[in-house]
Scaffold this active site. Sequence first.
Site, mmCIF file in Angstrom:
data_model
loop_
_atom_site.group_PDB
_atom_site.id
_atom_site.type_symbol
_atom_site.label_atom_id
_atom_site.label_comp_id
_atom_site.label_asym_id
_atom_site.label_seq_id
_atom_site.Cartn_x
_atom_site.Cartn_y
_atom_site.Cartn_z
ATOM 1 N N TYR A 260 66.752 49.088 37.366
ATOM 2 C CA TYR A 260 66.282 50.414 37.772
ATOM 3 C C TYR A 260 66.806 51.515 36.843
ATOM 4 O O TYR A 260 66.050 52.384 36.389
ATOM 5 C CB TYR A 260 66.695 50.707 39.217
ATOM 6 C CG TYR A 260 66.365 52.110 39.661
ATOM 7 C CD1 TYR A 260 65.107 52.412 40.175
ATOM 8 C CD2 TYR A 260 67.299 53.134 39.547
ATOM 9 C CE1 TYR A 260 64.794 53.700 40.566
ATOM 10 C CE2 TYR A 260 66.989 54.427 39.926
ATOM 11 C CZ TYR A 260 65.751 54.706 40.433
ATOM 12 O OH TYR A 260 65.430 55.993 40.816
ATOM 13 N N ASP A 295 60.173 48.538 44.522
ATOM 14 C CA ASP A 295 59.197 49.456 45.106
ATOM 15 C C ASP A 295 58.881 50.608 44.158
ATOM 16 O O ASP A 295 57.765 51.143 44.165
ATOM 17 C CB ASP A 295 59.735 50.003 46.436
ATOM 18 C CG ASP A 295 61.097 50.668 46.269
ATOM 19 O OD1 ASP A 295 61.145 51.901 46.236
ATOM 20 O OD2 ASP A 295 62.104 49.946 46.161
ATOM 21 N N LYS A 367 63.833 44.218 51.896
ATOM 22 C CA LYS A 367 63.712 45.647 52.203
ATOM 23 C C LYS A 367 62.282 46.096 51.893
ATOM 24 O O LYS A 367 61.827 46.001 50.758
ATOM 25 C CB LYS A 367 64.699 46.476 51.396
ATOM 26 C CG LYS A 367 64.637 47.966 51.729
ATOM 27 C CD LYS A 367 65.555 48.772 50.848
ATOM 28 C CE LYS A 367 65.435 50.252 51.186
ATOM 29 N NZ LYS A 367 66.212 51.088 50.255
#
Length: 515
Positions: A260, A295, A367
């Site tokens: 990320y 996500d 998640k």
Amino acid sequence: MTRLHLDQAQIDRARDSARRIARSVFEQMKPFTTTTVERATLRLLGIDGVDENMVPLPNRLVSHLQEQDLLQHGAAPIVVGAMIERGCTAQQVAEAVADGKLTMRRHKGEEAIRAATEAEARKMCEHIARQRARRDSEIKSVGESRRPWLYLIVATGNIHEDVIQARAAAEQGADVIAVIRSTGQSLLDYVPHGATTEGFGGTYATQENFRLMRAALDEAGARVGRYIRLTNYCSGLCMPEIAAMGAMERLDMMLNDSMYGIIFRDINMQRTFIDQFFSRMVNAYAGIIINTGEDNYLTTADACEAAHTVLASQLINEQFAYLSGLKPEQMGLGHAFEINPEMENGFLWEIAHAQLVRQVFPEASLKYMPPTKHMTGNIFRGHIQDALFNVASTLTQQDIHLLGMMTEAIHTPFIQDRFLAVQNAKYVFNTMRDLHAEVEFRRGGQIERRAQSVLSETEQILADIERMGLPQAISKGMFAEISRKPDGGKGLDGVIAKSGDYFNPFPNLMLEGGL
């Protein structure tokens, strides 16, 4: 649970590619440490606080060791050598350096110093183990909610206001409280000190803020009769330090992704790959569940066209997590409900993606993230989108459910927005609790064919990444359609080649069998 017919051999091949990809990066990074790994090590030895100019003492001491050309040997044995020589604590060593009263140097008796360093490190490991045991005891005492856990965000910028909102969220039904970090903290190469009241778009991640929120949630959990988990952000240039602070203060989850920071914050990939290993090792030892950030890929790339990149990244994240000692149940692999609602049969594809992830990672604490990209400000339509997200979550048996807000894209949610989000999810989860056991996916149907197609694309992209190497794949923009270069980004100057006698006691203590 209703299941899709998937080719297990294909899943195994994809996972094997991901394993080799992660191992290759790990071996390339093993000869290096970073300034923040060494600062985290100093924090784990008990060093905290700031100097007269509010510079954190771990930063002051690591900078001093760099100036003395010592950091490549490992900060821990140098500091413990000074402790032995002066008969003082690690904190006192750091304070003496900051005051200009001590110049660090190497000490004789390497074996004895290593033994003493490990003994000092063991004290913190015992503290973290006690914190992990306390979490287990609290859960046994007050209980916990059934999954999916309802995950809510607070983000006032003021830790004391965050505490008030977190208590209210727990009373409304939240099971997990995430304290959003202040904008830009991931790019700070130091950790602010003390309780903070002036964050921007969130609250600074500090050890004192962790302590205050943990105490507040323990109190709220006792009142509502269930354990309330605390989440923060273990990412950015101080990833290992935040992991250390979270372990000390009994956080339960950490946003902790292997890529990320590289992709979305332009942090140097060498720095990130080294830091993510150490931070995840600490999280693993502390019993913390990590949350990965796949996500986010769907905020910059199309959710249908890029679905296979989400699964590929999850498989890579899984393998990096194993290397750091994380167990499957500690892997909160991330994905999201982000298909354009105008797409015909889009809900079928959302189900296909969510069920595919569930079956590929049957033991992971998945998640699931709500719709954000296509929320328009129409709160009524937004509430329906969130309801469909809730249906997808319970049908595919997700674990950590970040609540969608009907006011997404308008403002930071008000307390009443959170209340409506909780009520929406509770209604859907309750009325559809066992739906997954009562329905079957049609063999050869649209949902199954879509999942099989994404799996095939995943296998192919992982084979391509294995051939070229992960750094080159990131350079080509294969994730999130964002390109980063191996020698680019922030923090490369903090990557340090280890000397032949480098020593850090924590991997040997925290990893089964050491490195």
